[in-house]
Design an enzyme around this catalytic site. Structure first.
Site, PDB file in Angstrom:
ATOM      1  NE  ARG A 202      -4.136   2.062   2.493  1.00 44.76           N
ATOM      2  CZ  ARG A 202      -3.958   3.327   2.533  1.00 44.76           C
ATOM      3  NH1 ARG A 202      -3.107   3.157   4.192  1.00 44.76           N
ATOM      4  NH2 ARG A 202      -4.742   3.517   2.993  1.00 44.76           N
TER       5      ARG A 202
ATOM      6  CG  ASP B 280       5.922   7.078  -3.467  1.00 45.61           C
ATOM      7  OD1 ASP B 280       6.139   8.639  -3.079  1.00 45.61           O
ATOM      8  OD2 ASP B 280       6.814   6.658  -3.637  1.00 45.61           O
TER       9      ASP B 280
ATOM     10  CB  VAL C 193       0.461  11.518  -4.818  1.00 45.36           C
ATOM     11  CG1 VAL C 193       0.516  12.691  -3.843  1.00 45.36           C
ATOM     12  CG2 VAL C 193      -0.373  10.467  -4.226  1.00 45.36           C
TER      13      VAL C 193
ATOM     14  N   GLY D 249       3.910  10.162  -8.619  1.00 41.01           N
ATOM     15  CA  GLY D 249       4.778   9.252  -8.882  1.00 41.01           C
ATOM     16  C   GLY D 249       5.827   8.693  -8.163  1.00 41.01           C
TER      17      GLY D 249
ATOM     18  CG  ASP E   2       8.418  10.947  -5.652  1.00 41.09           C
ATOM     19  OD1 ASP E   2       7.956  10.529  -4.881  1.00 41.09           O
ATOM     20  OD2 ASP E   2       8.114  12.130  -6.741  1.00 41.09           O
TER      21      ASP E   2
ATOM     22  CB  SER F 194       7.282  12.196  -2.522  1.00 47.90           C
ATOM     23  OG  SER F 194       5.939  11.317  -3.109  1.00 47.90           O
TER      24      SER F 194
ATOM     25  CG  ASN G 230      -0.846   8.725   2.656  1.00 41.13           C
ATOM     26  OD1 ASN G 230      -0.868   7.375   1.912  1.00 41.13           O
ATOM     27  ND2 ASN G 230      -0.544   9.953   1.619  1.00 41.13           N
TER      28      ASN G 230
ATOM     29  CG  HIS H 194      -8.537  -4.188  -1.599  1.00 42.66           C
ATOM     30  ND1 HIS H 194      -9.458  -2.930  -1.761  1.00 42.66           N
ATOM     31  CD2 HIS H 194      -6.841  -3.425  -1.093  1.00 42.66           C
ATOM     32  CE1 HIS H 194      -8.861  -1.975  -1.835  1.00 42.66           C
ATOM     33  NE2 HIS H 194      -7.287  -1.754  -1.299  1.00 42.66           N
TER      34      HIS H 194
HETATM   35  C1  HEM Z   1      -9.245   1.144  -6.409  1.00 40.72           C
HETATM   36  C2  HEM Z   1      -9.338   2.228  -5.387  1.00 40.72           C
HETATM   37  C3  HEM Z   1      -8.914   1.513  -4.295  1.00 40.72           C
HETATM   38  C4  HEM Z   1      -9.464   1.889  -3.276  1.00 40.72           C
HETATM   39  C5  HEM Z   1     -10.067   2.674  -3.340  1.00 40.72           C
HETATM   40  C6  HEM Z   1      -8.822   1.641  -1.658  1.00 40.72           C
HETATM   41  C7  HEM Z   1      -8.630   1.406  -0.406  1.00 40.72           C
HETATM   42  C8  HEM Z   1      -8.450   1.287   0.393  1.00 40.72           C
HETATM   43  C9  HEM Z   1      -8.549   1.555   1.788  1.00 40.72           C
HETATM   44  C10 HEM Z   1      -9.801   2.602   2.345  1.00 40.72           C
HETATM   45  C11 HEM Z   1      -7.635   0.834   2.513  1.00 40.72           C
HETATM   46  C12 HEM Z   1      -7.743   0.629   4.196  1.00 40.72           C
HETATM   47  C13 HEM Z   1      -6.745   1.304   4.703  1.00 40.72           C
HETATM   48  C14 HEM Z   1      -6.598   1.486   5.869  1.00 40.72           C
HETATM   49  O1  HEM Z   1      -8.306   1.833   7.106  1.00 40.72           O
HETATM   50  O2  HEM Z   1      -6.132   1.123   6.516  1.00 40.72           O
HETATM   51  C15 HEM Z   1      -7.367   0.573   1.793  1.00 40.72           C
HETATM   52  C16 HEM Z   1      -6.203  -0.483   2.224  1.00 40.72           C
HETATM   53  C17 HEM Z   1      -4.886  -1.806   1.410  1.00 40.72           C
HETATM   54  N1  HEM Z   1      -4.965  -0.769   0.126  1.00 40.72           N
HETATM   55 FE1  HEM Z   1      -6.320  -0.241  -1.461  1.00 40.72          FE
HETATM   56  N2  HEM Z   1      -7.997   0.937  -2.245  1.00 40.72           N
HETATM   57  C18 HEM Z   1      -7.234   1.317  -3.667  1.00 40.72           C
HETATM   58  C19 HEM Z   1      -6.755   0.368  -4.343  1.00 40.72           C
HETATM   59  C20 HEM Z   1      -5.399  -0.688  -4.235  1.00 40.72           C
HETATM   60  C21 HEM Z   1      -5.065  -0.413  -5.224  1.00 40.72           C
HETATM   61  C22 HEM Z   1      -4.166  -0.200  -6.415  1.00 40.72           C
HETATM   62  C23 HEM Z   1      -3.420  -1.518  -4.530  1.00 40.72           C
HETATM   63  C24 HEM Z   1      -2.195  -2.166  -4.390  1.00 40.72           C
HETATM   64  C25 HEM Z   1      -1.914  -2.146  -5.808  1.00 40.72           C
HETATM   65  C26 HEM Z   1      -4.193  -1.399  -3.684  1.00 40.72           C
HETATM   66  C27 HEM Z   1      -3.431  -2.032  -1.765  1.00 40.72           C
HETATM   67  C28 HEM Z   1      -3.934  -1.646  -0.636  1.00 40.72           C
HETATM   68  C29 HEM Z   1      -3.498  -1.752   0.693  1.00 40.72           C
HETATM   69  C30 HEM Z   1      -2.554  -3.931   0.450  1.00 40.72           C
HETATM   70  C31 HEM Z   1      -4.306  -2.507   1.672  1.00 40.72           C
HETATM   71  C32 HEM Z   1      -3.802  -3.180   3.065  1.00 40.72           C
HETATM   72  C33 HEM Z   1      -2.798  -1.788   3.764  1.00 40.72           C
HETATM   73  C34 HEM Z   1      -2.595  -2.909   5.021  1.00 40.72           C
HETATM   74  O3  HEM Z   1      -2.847  -3.914   5.033  1.00 40.72           O
HETATM   75  O4  HEM Z   1      -1.911  -2.153   6.268  1.00 40.72           O
HETATM   76  N3  HEM Z   1      -5.406  -0.880  -2.775  1.00 40.72           N
HETATM   77  N4  HEM Z   1      -7.386   0.369  -0.359  1.00 40.72           N
END
Ligand code: HEM
Length: 407
Positions: A137, A142, A145, A147, A149, A151, A170, A269
């Site tokens: 994540r 990173d 936003v 690129g 990099d 940041s 974040n 996810h």
């Molecule tokens: C498409 C739109 C996306 C939305 C709206 C979204 C939104 C979210 C949200 C709300 C969380 C929970 C954060 C938290 O409460 O800690 C989350 C977690 C996460 N997101 Fe996304 N996300 C998106 C796309 C992505 C993409 C493209 C990736 C990676 C390629 C990604 C990887 C992750 C990962 C791995 C977590 C779990 C982080 C953890 O367990 O510490 N997400 N995301």
């Protein structure tokens, strides 16, 4: 003279396409701006409601006010609006060939670089499997936003202004930063000033995914680190769980990815967790007229109800610190269970569930759910593309000695 009929046909077709293009370029941005305005207001209500009182919450409030004062066209810059995928095609080209990245980038300058990264990630993973999701994540947030990099890793910059890390999107919910510090420390020991923090993020995200079940794939290196980080860059460049598929698609396309990449990458996810602050509103306060999100599946509603306390203002510590896995069956495995749950209406966050219902994405969700091998292959390819977003190479930026501060 009479023109040959294929030429006449071509001209007519060209004229028709041009007319459609002109009409659409006037009408679609208007429609989209209104739509984004609605999404944005919803998003701000969400963050105002749930993130007030969190670290960075005040900042976000200030940003929200600033954002709101900008009017509805702020969300996506008008010149980047890309209804026909033209920009996406241009961007794909620039992502694909002219980024200056290549595999084996450190073969001569730091031959053990990728091995060191893999070792540290593996050690951290033995202690906490969730670290794979955390680092992934960080890498995504990173890249999306300004690129890839690094940041996002900066704690502060000489300007003293708020950095990306302090943003509510974040700050309170990043995990894995300490692992990046450890990797960087070992790399500096081995070959000082050589391996960028941005490459460390890309390699370590890949290694965490491999430990979670994704077949190994090569990642090109050569990214350089930014010299700055601005909290306000998050605005309009971040995925939020209440965003519509329209808004999310536009964001991904603007970044040089496709709608399929978006659906495929959101399969990230399959691992990881979300905090109550990002989904409990679906149960406790959906909008002005409906308390509960009508699309919230009953068993998920019960699960949320028994896990997340009813939010208060300011939110109690239990509310902000409690989280639930996206995929409660196989939290640490990159598998298609996540997509299967979406197909059953059991998505935890609103935007994931919307992907299974929107006609532009529902077919892709079904396709991914039904074939794990295909998804994992597409996922690796999309990760490589994502890792090329707006990279700095050559003499741009720097190689930070410490990922938390500029040299
Ligand atoms: C498409 C739109 C996306 C939305 C709206 C979204 C939104 C979210 C949200 C709300 C969380 C929970 C954060 C938290 O409460 O800690 C989350 C977690 C996460 N997101 Fe996304 N996300 C998106 C796309 C992505 C993409 C493209 C990736 C990676 C390629 C990604 C990887 C992750 C990962 C791995 C977590 C779990 C982080 C953890 O367990 O510490 N997400 N995301």
């Amino acid at each position: 003279t009479k023109l040959p009929s294929p030429i006449i046909k071509m001209e007519v077709r060209t004229r028709v396409i041009a007319a459609i293009f002109i009409v659409c370029s006037i009408l679609l941005p208007l429609g989209s701006a209104t739509h984004n305005g609605l999404d944005r207001r919803h998003h701000h209500r969400l963050y105002r409601r749930h993130h007030r009182g969190l670290r960075g919450g005040h900042l976000h409030g200030v940003l929200s006010d600033w954002f709101a004062s900008k009017g509805s066209s702020q969300d996506l810059p008008r010149e980047k609006f890309d209804p026909f995928g033209f920009l996406s095609k241009l961007n794909e080209g620039s992502l694909g060939t002219s980024t200056g990245l290549h595999e084996g980038f450190y073969d001569r300058t730091c031959p053990r670089a990728e091995q060191i990264v893999a070792e540290v990630v593996s050690e951290a993973f033995q202690n906490d499997k969730g670290i794979a999701a955390g680092i992934l994540r960080i890498h995504f947030h990173d890249c999306i936003v300004t690129g890839c990099d690094a940041s996002l890793l900066l704690d502060s910059t000489p300007s003293g202004k708020d950095v990306e890390k302090t943003s509510a999107a974040n700050g309170p919910i990043l995990r894995g930063v300490e692992v990046i510090d450890e990797i960087k420390a070992r790399l500096e020991n081995e070959c000082p000033g050589t391996v960028s923090c941005a490459d460390v993020l890309a390699f370590s995200a890949r290694d965490g995914l491999v430990l979670s079940g994704v077949p190994h794939y090569p990642i090109p290196g050569g990214r350089r680190d930014s010299l700055s980080s601005h909290a306000e860059d998050i605005i309009g460049n971040m995925t939020v769980p209440s965003a519509s598929i329209e808004t999310l698609t536009q964001l991904f396309v603007r970044k040089g990815l496709t709608i399929e990449d978006m659906v495929v990458l959101t399969g990230a996810h399959s691992i990881g967790r979300a905090h109550c602050s990002t989904f409990a509103y679906r149960l406790y306060g959906y909008n002005q007229t409906t308390r509960q999100d009508p699309k919230l599946e009953p068993s998920i509603a019960t699960h949320i109800g028994s896990t997340c306390p009813r939010p208060t203002i300011p939110p109690q510590a239990e509310f902000t610190s409690t989280s639930m896995p996206f995929d409660s069956k196989t939290e640490f495995n990159m598998d298609t269970e996540f997509y299967s749950q979406l197909s059953e209406g059991k998505g935890l966050i609103e935007s994931d569930q919307a992907m299974a219902e929107d006609p532009r994405t529902s077919g892709l969700v079904k396709e991914m759910a039904s074939n794990q091998e295909v998804w994992l292959e597409k996922f690796a390819k999309a990760m490589i593309q994502m890792g090329k977003m707006d990279v700095k190479t050559g003499t741009e930026g720097e190689i930070r000695r410490n990922c938390r501060s500029v040299n």
